[in-house]
Design an enzyme around this catalytic site. Structure first.
Site, PDB file in Angstrom:
ATOM      1  N   HIS A  94       0.844  -1.196   0.000  1.00 34.75           N
ATOM      2  CA  HIS A  94       0.000   0.000   0.000  1.00 34.75           C
ATOM      3  C   HIS A  94       0.879   1.246   0.000  1.00 34.75           C
ATOM      4  O   HIS A  94       1.974   1.257   0.569  1.00 34.75           O
ATOM      5  CB  HIS A  94      -0.922  -0.007   1.225  1.00 34.75           C
ATOM      6  CG  HIS A  94      -1.997   1.026   1.164  1.00 34.75           C
ATOM      7  ND1 HIS A  94      -1.783   2.348   1.507  1.00 34.75           N
ATOM      8  CD2 HIS A  94      -3.297   0.943   0.789  1.00 34.75           C
ATOM      9  CE1 HIS A  94      -2.910   3.019   1.349  1.00 34.75           C
ATOM     10  NE2 HIS A  94      -3.846   2.196   0.911  1.00 34.75           N
ATOM     11  N   GLU A 166      -4.159   2.213  -7.047  1.00 40.40           N
ATOM     12  CA  GLU A 166      -4.513   3.310  -6.147  1.00 40.40           C
ATOM     13  C   GLU A 166      -3.691   4.548  -6.514  1.00 40.40           C
ATOM     14  O   GLU A 166      -2.535   4.652  -6.126  1.00 40.40           O
ATOM     15  CB  GLU A 166      -4.277   2.917  -4.688  1.00 40.40           C
ATOM     16  CG  GLU A 166      -2.990   2.118  -4.434  1.00 40.40           C
ATOM     17  CD  GLU A 166      -2.533   2.205  -2.992  1.00 40.40           C
ATOM     18  OE1 GLU A 166      -3.367   2.471  -2.116  1.00 40.40           O
ATOM     19  OE2 GLU A 166      -1.325   2.040  -2.755  1.00 40.40           O
ATOM     20  N   SER A 212     -10.422   6.906  -2.668  1.00 38.81           N
ATOM     21  CA  SER A 212     -11.628   7.677  -2.330  1.00 38.81           C
ATOM     22  C   SER A 212     -12.871   7.155  -3.049  1.00 38.81           C
ATOM     23  O   SER A 212     -13.672   7.929  -3.568  1.00 38.81           O
ATOM     24  CB  SER A 212     -11.410   9.166  -2.630  1.00 38.81           C
ATOM     25  OG  SER A 212     -10.354   9.688  -1.854  1.00 38.81           O
TER      26      SER A 212
END
Length: 248
Positions: A94, A166, A212
């Site tokens: 991440h 992401e 988001s």
């Protein structure tokens, strides 16, 4: 047809007791036989979450793991520790791990290999910064991340993994990549996997969008041809997550 997978990344939120409460609240809201639902929770709450999720369609994942099975690695969690308690998924690479804990692409690769060795499905994160997007190097950057993450991973193993795109500039900022931007990158990831392993593997692998994601943005995002679900941050801590899972 690839089965959708929608995962919540709880990050450093919720105590074990709060975890039980939230899972009980979300259980009836995330029922969907057509979607794999995963909650990735803090390590201290994994056992509690697995117990709370019993009898539901929710699988529990970890937010991180180390690439050794034991040893002098203070504070780390081994993959065999995760499998012993029933963890099915683990987020690897991440952007917050890369930024705050200096995780490199090589470290990500080591973790991916070890997760696969232990039968844990890795959710492998990749993404670009705002600067990289403005420089026009998004695709090249992400291809490089993917190629390193999948070093020594077999085609059979690769087909079982999940990749989460992401865009770093859209995480926790309220900014969302346009549907076209998200689809473009996810399609490029699938092409990259095809170059590495062939079309069969490329068509099997599931690619999420993370950044988001909301109940409002999910329907359009998740109906794109190369987006197979989402890695959801803040919205996974709210009842809204049920609307994201049931986006149709």
């Amino acid at each position: 047809m690839r089965r959708k997978i929608i995962a919540g990344n709880w990050k450093m939120n919720k105590t074990p007791s709060e975890t039980v409460k939230l899972i009980e609240e979300l259980k009836p809201l995330v029922k969907n036989d057509d979607v794999d639902v995963v909650f990735c929770v803090p390590a201290i709450s994994l056992t509690t979450a697995i117990e709370a999720a019993k009898g539901s369609n929710i699988s529990i994942g970890a937010e991180n793991m180390f690439y050794e099975e034991s040893g002098a690695y203070t504070g780390e969690i081994a993959p065999n520790m995760l499998t012993d308690i029933g963890v099915k998924y683990v987020i690897i690479g991440h952007s917050e791990r890369r930024e705050y804990f200096a995780e490199s692409d090589i470290t990500v690769n080591k973790k991916v290999l070890k997760a696969l060795e232990h039968g844990i499905t890795p959710i492998i994160c990749c993404g670009e910064s705002l600067t990289q997007r403005e420089q026009g190097i998004t695709i090249d950057w992400i291809r490089q991340q993917i190629k390193i993450a999948f070093l020594n991973v077999t085609a059979e193993q690769a087909a079982t993994t999940v990749i989460a795109y992401e865009p770093i500039w859209a995480i926790g900022t309220g900014k969302v990549a346009t549907t076209e931007q998200a689809q473009e990158v996810c399609a490029a990831i699938r092409v990259c996997i095809g170059e590495l392993y062939g079309e069969t593997t490329a068509e099997a692998i599931r690619i999420q969008y993370g950044g988001s994601v909301t109940a409002a943005s999910a329907p359009e995002l998740f109906t794109q041809s190369d987006i197979d679900g989402g890695l959801v941050g803040g919205a996974s801590l709210k009842p809204d997550f049920g609307q994201i899972v049931n986006y149709k």
